[in-house]
Design an enzyme around this catalytic site. Structure first.
Site, mmCIF file in Angstrom:
data_model
loop_
_atom_site.group_PDB
_atom_site.id
_atom_site.type_symbol
_atom_site.label_atom_id
_atom_site.label_comp_id
_atom_site.label_asym_id
_atom_site.label_seq_id
_atom_site.Cartn_x
_atom_site.Cartn_y
_atom_site.Cartn_z
ATOM 1 N N ASP A 109 0.814 -1.216 0.000
ATOM 2 C CA ASP A 109 0.000 0.000 0.000
ATOM 3 C C ASP A 109 0.846 1.264 0.000
ATOM 4 O O ASP A 109 0.352 2.351 0.277
ATOM 5 C CB ASP A 109 -0.930 0.014 1.214
ATOM 6 C CG ASP A 109 -0.172 -0.029 2.540
ATOM 7 O OD1 ASP A 109 1.073 -0.187 2.515
ATOM 8 O OD2 ASP A 109 -0.812 0.096 3.603
ATOM 9 N N CYS A 112 5.139 -0.264 2.657
ATOM 10 C CA CYS A 112 5.748 -1.569 2.939
ATOM 11 C C CYS A 112 7.096 -1.455 3.647
ATOM 12 O O CYS A 112 7.402 -2.273 4.519
ATOM 13 C CB CYS A 112 5.870 -2.395 1.667
ATOM 14 S SG CYS A 112 6.883 -1.659 0.365
ATOM 15 N N HIS A 218 9.204 -3.371 -3.569
ATOM 16 C CA HIS A 218 8.542 -3.874 -2.377
ATOM 17 C C HIS A 218 9.545 -4.365 -1.339
ATOM 18 O O HIS A 218 10.592 -4.922 -1.677
ATOM 19 C CB HIS A 218 7.609 -5.029 -2.763
ATOM 20 C CG HIS A 218 6.644 -5.418 -1.694
ATOM 21 N ND1 HIS A 218 5.667 -4.566 -1.215
ATOM 22 C CD2 HIS A 218 6.491 -6.582 -1.000
ATOM 23 C CE1 HIS A 218 4.961 -5.176 -0.287
ATOM 24 N NE2 HIS A 218 5.454 -6.400 -0.128
#
Length: 245
Positions: A109, A112, A218
């Site tokens: 979102d 991370c 990520h």
């Protein structure tokens, strides 16, 4: 650098007493000050009372043979296309399997990096907004340490990083290492850089945080294989991801 900046949590109780003896300019500013002090005290208490959060350096011993490259803070680079991201993900997965590591998945979102740090430091990824707040404080209070790595107006950068969902970068990782006196260890998907250590400026780290870093996209929290199955380790399924893996 003064003592408060070297260890922002050491004087949390002192700050609380000082805030009680100083009249606030308004009710709203006073409430904000009290909230900040409460957050500081909570963080200090968690870090001080739960030695298990440091995991006794087990991951560090496991990967002590790896050579770490010197870390240079930087903002995020261009996001790779889906084909490159797929290859990078496969490379990272292979490395984690080789090292005997498992990922605790963080929600994709935009928070991370801060979620992964919160999980490593406090065993609670939902504490990410407090981690972000302290990282932004560090960026503001120690501007000279980070400004040269930010290719934009620094005030704009700190305002951007304050926002929920703004992606963290290697500048915020350095600020987190400095703020929390932590060695941040990244296992990456980079082809020529499998492992990066981020050390706090001019101080010995008191704790470690282990993260996986995939393709500029990520971050996840890392544990030794088998640890995530233990009853005292939180598990969660991310609700959202940036990529379909």
């Amino acid at each position: 650098m003064d003592e408060n900046h070297r260890n922002p949590f050491a004087n949390a109780s002192t700050s609380a007493r000082a805030s009680g003896s100083t009249s606030a300019s308004s009710n709203s500013s006073f409430s904000s000050s009290v909230a900040d002090t409460d957050d500081d005290q909570t963080i200090a208490r968690i870090l001080a009372e739960d030695e298990s959060l440091r995991r006794e350096g087990k991951l560090g011993k496991r990967l002590s043979h790896l050579d770490s490259i010197p870390h240079t803070p930087r903002v995020n680079r261009e996001i790779p296309d889906i084909n490159d991201a797929t290859l990078d993900h496969e490379l990272l997965s292979g490395r984690l399997a080789t090292y005997g590591l498992a990922e605790l998945q963080m929600e994709g979102d935009g928070n991370c990096q801060f979620r992964a740090l919160a999980d490593q430091l406090f065993r609670n990824a939902d504490y990410h907004k407090h981690v972000r707040k302290h990282v932004v404080k560090q960026l503001k209070q120690q501007r000279k340490l980070y400004e040269e790595y930010v290719p934009m107006k620094y005030r704009h950068y700190t305002r951007k990083m304050k926002k929920h969902g703004e992606w963290g970068d290697h500048v915020t990782l350095q600020a987190a290492a400095d703020r929390f006196e932590a060695k941040i260890c990244l296992v990456t998907s980079f082809r020529d850089q499998s492992y990066i250590e981020i050390l706090p400026h001019n101080k010995n780290p008191l704790r470690e945080a282990w993260l996986s870093f995939w393709s500029e996209v990520h971050y996840n929290s890392l544990y030794a294989n088998g640890v995530l199955a233990l009853p005292d380790v939180p598990t969660r399924k991310p609700r959202r991801k940036h990529w379909l893996f």
